[in-house]
Scaffold this active site. Sequence first.
Site, PDB file in Angstrom:
ATOM      1  N   GLU A   4       0.463  35.340  53.255  1.00 27.32           N
ATOM      2  CA  GLU A   4      -0.534  34.760  53.904  1.00 27.32           C
ATOM      3  C   GLU A   4      -1.902  35.710  53.983  1.00 27.32           C
ATOM      4  OE1 GLU A   4       1.620  33.880  57.622  1.00 27.32           O
ATOM      5  OE2 GLU A   4       2.656  32.444  56.669  1.00 27.32           O
ATOM      6  N   TYR A  54       0.995  26.154  54.304  1.00 28.76           N
ATOM      7  CA  TYR A  54       2.192  25.324  54.822  1.00 28.76           C
ATOM      8  C   TYR A  54       2.893  24.756  53.527  1.00 28.76           C
ATOM      9  CZ  TYR A  54       0.415  25.846  59.608  1.00 28.76           C
ATOM     10  OH  TYR A  54      -0.119  26.430  60.802  1.00 28.76           O
ATOM     11  N   HIS A 102      -0.739  30.715  65.188  1.00 24.89           N
ATOM     12  CA  HIS A 102       0.136  30.877  64.140  1.00 24.89           C
ATOM     13  C   HIS A 102       0.473  32.210  64.102  1.00 24.89           C
ATOM     14  CE1 HIS A 102       1.951  31.224  60.063  1.00 24.89           C
ATOM     15  NE2 HIS A 102       1.091  32.117  60.032  1.00 24.89           N
ATOM     16  N   LYS A 140      -5.730  29.049  66.199  1.00 20.29           N
ATOM     17  CA  LYS A 140      -5.651  27.692  65.665  1.00 20.29           C
ATOM     18  C   LYS A 140      -7.140  27.150  66.383  1.00 20.29           C
ATOM     19  CE  LYS A 140      -0.913  27.031  64.484  1.00 20.29           C
ATOM     20  NZ  LYS A 140       0.377  26.051  64.695  1.00 20.29           N
ATOM     21  N   ASN A 187      -0.538  23.967  69.364  1.00 20.90           N
ATOM     22  CA  ASN A 187       0.199  25.167  69.903  1.00 20.90           C
ATOM     23  C   ASN A 187      -0.347  26.501  69.629  1.00 20.90           C
ATOM     24  OD1 ASN A 187       0.827  25.311  67.117  1.00 20.90           O
ATOM     25  ND2 ASN A 187       2.963  25.540  67.256  1.00 20.90           N
TER      26      ASN A 187
HETATM   27  P1  RTP Z   1       3.300  28.578  62.702  1.00 18.25           P
HETATM   28  O1  RTP Z   1       3.615  28.421  61.266  1.00 18.25           O
HETATM   29  O2  RTP Z   1       2.133  27.766  63.239  1.00 18.25           O
HETATM   30  O3  RTP Z   1       3.350  29.727  63.540  1.00 18.25           O
HETATM   31  O4  RTP Z   1       4.505  27.526  63.450  1.00 18.25           O
HETATM   32  P2  RTP Z   1       6.244  27.927  63.017  1.00 18.25           P
HETATM   33  O5  RTP Z   1       6.329  28.901  61.800  1.00 18.25           O
HETATM   34  O6  RTP Z   1       6.548  28.278  64.401  1.00 18.25           O
HETATM   35  O7  RTP Z   1       6.554  26.528  62.758  1.00 18.25           O
HETATM   36  P3  RTP Z   1       6.441  25.810  61.503  1.00 18.25           P
HETATM   37  O8  RTP Z   1       7.944  24.882  61.136  1.00 18.25           O
HETATM   38  O9  RTP Z   1       6.153  26.593  60.147  1.00 18.25           O
HETATM   39  O10 RTP Z   1       5.040  24.491  61.715  1.00 18.25           O
HETATM   40  C1  RTP Z   1       3.859  25.007  61.602  1.00 18.25           C
HETATM   41  C2  RTP Z   1       3.161  24.079  62.349  1.00 18.25           C
HETATM   42  O11 RTP Z   1       3.297  22.789  62.118  1.00 18.25           O
HETATM   43  C3  RTP Z   1       3.214  22.102  63.402  1.00 18.25           C
HETATM   44  N1  RTP Z   1       4.134  21.148  63.514  1.00 18.25           N
HETATM   45  N2  RTP Z   1       4.410  19.997  64.285  1.00 18.25           N
HETATM   46  N3  RTP Z   1       7.173  17.727  64.480  1.00 18.25           N
HETATM   47  C4  RTP Z   1       5.876  18.237  64.593  1.00 18.25           C
HETATM   48  O12 RTP Z   1       5.117  17.357  64.953  1.00 18.25           O
HETATM   49  C5  RTP Z   1       5.376  19.707  64.133  1.00 18.25           C
HETATM   50  N4  RTP Z   1       6.426  20.360  63.661  1.00 18.25           N
HETATM   51  C6  RTP Z   1       5.621  21.518  63.273  1.00 18.25           C
HETATM   52  C7  RTP Z   1       2.973  23.230  64.541  1.00 18.25           C
HETATM   53  O13 RTP Z   1       1.712  23.208  64.699  1.00 18.25           O
HETATM   54  C8  RTP Z   1       3.525  24.075  63.974  1.00 18.25           C
HETATM   55  O14 RTP Z   1       3.191  25.555  64.494  1.00 18.25           O
END
Ligand code: RTP
Length: 151
Positions: free
Chosen positions: A129, A52, A118, A12, A115
Amino acid sequence: MSNTERTFIAVKPDGVQRGIFPEVLRRFSQKGFKLVAIKLTYAKEELLKEHYADLTSKPFFPSLLSYMTSGPVLATVWEGKDVVKQGRALLGATNPLQSAPGTIRGDFALDMGRNIIHGSDSVENANKEIALWFKKEELVDYKAEMYGWIY
Ligand code: RTP
């Protein structure tokens, strides 16, 4: 599970700006995964809304969009045995406060909204993707000499 499974990993904007991307490439490569595609690119809003799609109604979505468009993203595709699950393990938990030391987020991040990386969470999503971020001709076909030493 085959050695040709693929995943989409994106460093990112914060991971690019902080110079953490070489560490990501090193970790995936040294684990034994083969780099299939790589490009530094600005993610467009329309692309991120598809990427997303499951999060567009979340309250944090606008800040996620501005985070992901705040600078270039290093988009990559990796191939190898169980790479989707193994890739998520290399990344660590989504919330860096819960990511174990030794993982990428556990070693280099502190905040959920920063973070740094991804990784696809299923083979099905990985394929979606990869098709979303890359054209077919950008996926490079070559023999990975290391494979004979890994498998
Ligand atoms: P990623 O897609 O980035 O690998 O992350 P992930 O699947 O582990 O998590 P996901 O739930 O799909 O969330 C995507 C990205 O959104 C941001 N996020 N912010 N509560 C919050 O502020 C929040 N929740 C999620 C994070 O950058 C997350 O990686």
